[in-house]
Design a protein around this motif. Structure first.
Motif, PDB file in Angstrom:
ATOM      1  N   TYR A 126       0.841  -1.196   0.000  1.00  7.36           N
ATOM      2  CA  TYR A 126       0.000   0.000   0.000  1.00  7.36           C
ATOM      3  C   TYR A 126       0.875   1.245   0.000  1.00  7.36           C
ATOM      4  O   TYR A 126       1.799   1.376   0.805  1.00  7.36           O
ATOM      5  N   ALA A 127       0.568   2.184  -0.884  1.00  6.03           N
ATOM      6  CA  ALA A 127       1.411   3.364  -1.046  1.00  6.03           C
ATOM      7  C   ALA A 127       0.887   4.589  -0.303  1.00  6.03           C
ATOM      8  O   ALA A 127       1.553   5.628  -0.282  1.00  6.03           O
ATOM      9  N   GLY A 128      -0.292   4.468   0.327  1.00  9.25           N
ATOM     10  CA  GLY A 128      -0.872   5.610   1.012  1.00  9.25           C
ATOM     11  C   GLY A 128      -0.446   5.700   2.467  1.00  9.25           C
ATOM     12  O   GLY A 128       0.556   5.106   2.886  1.00  9.25           O
ATOM     13  N   ARG A 131      -1.179   4.473   8.623  1.00 10.64           N
ATOM     14  CA  ARG A 131      -1.817   4.742   9.908  1.00 10.64           C
ATOM     15  C   ARG A 131      -3.265   5.212   9.714  1.00 10.64           C
ATOM     16  O   ARG A 131      -4.174   4.774  10.425  1.00 10.64           O
ATOM     17  N   ALA A 132      -3.482   6.081   8.738  1.00 16.33           N
ATOM     18  CA  ALA A 132      -4.832   6.577   8.473  1.00 16.33           C
ATOM     19  C   ALA A 132      -5.745   5.442   7.994  1.00 16.33           C
ATOM     20  O   ALA A 132      -6.917   5.369   8.389  1.00 16.33           O
ATOM     21  N   ALA A 133      -5.213   4.560   7.141  1.00 18.30           N
ATOM     22  CA  ALA A 133      -6.020   3.450   6.626  1.00 18.30           C
ATOM     23  C   ALA A 133      -6.395   2.482   7.748  1.00 18.30           C
ATOM     24  O   ALA A 133      -7.535   2.011   7.822  1.00 18.30           O
ATOM     25  N   VAL A 134      -5.449   2.186   8.648  1.00 15.74           N
ATOM     26  CA  VAL A 134      -5.735   1.298   9.780  1.00 15.74           C
ATOM     27  C   VAL A 134      -6.761   1.936  10.703  1.00 15.74           C
ATOM     28  O   VAL A 134      -7.700   1.280  11.172  1.00 15.74           O
ATOM     29  N   LEU A 173      -8.415  -3.194   3.080  1.00 20.20           N
ATOM     30  CA  LEU A 173      -8.080  -3.269   1.657  1.00 20.20           C
ATOM     31  C   LEU A 173      -9.232  -2.802   0.764  1.00 20.20           C
ATOM     32  O   LEU A 173      -9.131  -2.875  -0.458  1.00 20.20           O
ATOM     33  N   GLU A 174     -10.321  -2.349   1.394  1.00 22.69           N
ATOM     34  CA  GLU A 174     -11.495  -1.859   0.669  1.00 22.69           C
ATOM     35  C   GLU A 174     -12.007  -2.877  -0.341  1.00 22.69           C
ATOM     36  O   GLU A 174     -12.129  -2.599  -1.547  1.00 22.69           O
TER      37      GLU A 174
END
Length: 345
Positions: A126-128, A131-134, A173-174
């Motif tokens: 993941y390239a984004g 921490r925000a995604a988790v 992972l949406e």
């Protein structure tokens, strides 16, 4: 019971004439774990796959995930056949995620909640903002504020919280679809409703599709748009949840429903265990345990011999109410297509 209609009539995930067979050991007969299944799951739809242990529902789910290649038939996703090369499967599993029954077994006891949820992001590079995604995944799974859970270990969480972490690990992972194998079987009754409500909310908010594998028709009633009842490798009855659970046609579905608290009359006790998938009976595969055949009702309907000798077609996966049963077909013919009496109020 789920009430939100599917957002599309086009299938997102489909099984077409799917068969999965496992060779027997030392010359033993081949086990036909999945023996001809058509099944569609549409965008935004929750389908419950119901049946006893050993009926083939977990093998079917694993084949839909690409974990078990089919012996014949095919799986399609978004209209394209599933590609079993390593790179293609990795991309596919980002879009279709698995939620297992036992959250304790799904989580590494040495990994923090943060690492458990971030694992999928790291696998897929993941390239984004990790921490925000988790944080977002944990929040969507109902663990708020998410930062409070980052450094906790699985043994520090309740069973419901652990299951939410597993769901967050899938959501990060949406995906477009999740396959949930007995998602609340290991949880206390007080927590089951919370997890089922969470799955419904995710469907409504994210348009998430789900295949929920369960032995519990009561769970299906509370969460599913559609139910597929599986017995000995095949789907024997399918249809919209309310229609199937209030007016079941197949004797096997009726037996499963008879043990629910809402059922009227005595529970149906089926004789014996499910037959060996390496020795599928001739005719209707349920006939050796069928209460309708044993009671003489099938004989009176003139279909007893057909039950024992005439195979039934594979039901299509389109979603309308269907049943694979000689007796049900005879009853429908007598009543001009009407449904059988419902055992539930």
């Amino acid at each position: 019971m789920s009430t939100t209609p599917p957002v599309s009539t086009t299938a997102l995930l489909s099984a077409e004439a799917l068969k999965v067979a496992f060779p027997g050991r030392r010359g033993a007969a081949t086990a036909r774990a999945v023996d001809g299944v058509d099944l569609d799951i549409r965008p935004g739809e929750i389908v419950a796959l119901v049946g006893e242990s050993g009926c083939g529902k977990t093998t079917l789910a694993r084949s839909l995930l690409g974990l078990v290649p089919p012996t014949s038939g095919r799986v399609t996703f978004g209209g394209a056949p599933l590609d079993y090369t390593g790179r293609a499967l990795k991309a596919y599993r980002k879009r279709v995620q698995l939620v297992l029954q036992d959250p304790s077994g799904s989580l590494n006891p040495r990994h923090t909640v943060y690492d458990a949820v971030a694992e999928g992001l790291r696998i897929h590079r993941y390239a984004g903002d990790e921490r925000a995604a988790v944080s977002e995944a944990l929040s969507r799974a109902g663990l708020r504020p998410p930062e409070r859970f980052f450094l906790r270990f699985p043994h520090e969480l309740s069973g419901g919280q652990r299951q939410r972490v597993v769901i967050a690990g899938a959501l990060v992972l949406e995906p477009e679809l999740i396959v949930a194998d007995e998602p609340v079987a290991s949880l206390d009754a007080s927590v089951r409703g919370e997890i089922l409500a969470l799955l419904l909310r995710l469907r409504d908010e994210l348009g998430l599709s789900a295949l929920v594998v369960t032995h519990d028709l009561g769970l299906a009633w509370n969460i599913a748009d559609r139910v597929a009842v599986m017995y000995l490798g095949r789907i024997v009855e399918t249809g919209p949840v309310e229609q199937l659970l209030t007016a079941p046609q197949h004797p096997y579905t009726r037996a499963l429903l008879s043990v629910l608290p809402e059922a009227q009359g005595e529970p149906v006790v089926l004789a014996g265990e499910p037959p060996d998938p390496s020795k599928v009976p001739s005719g209707c595969r349920f006939h050796v345990r069928c209460q309708v055949l044993a009671s003489g009702e099938a004989e009176r309907a003139g279909v007893a011999e057909s039950c024992r000798t005439v195979d039934l077609p594979v039901l299509n996966g389109a979603g309308e109410a269907q049943v694979a049963c000689h007796w049900a077909a005879a009853r429908a013919g007598e009543s001009g297509g009407g449904s059988a009496d419902a055992p539930l109020t």
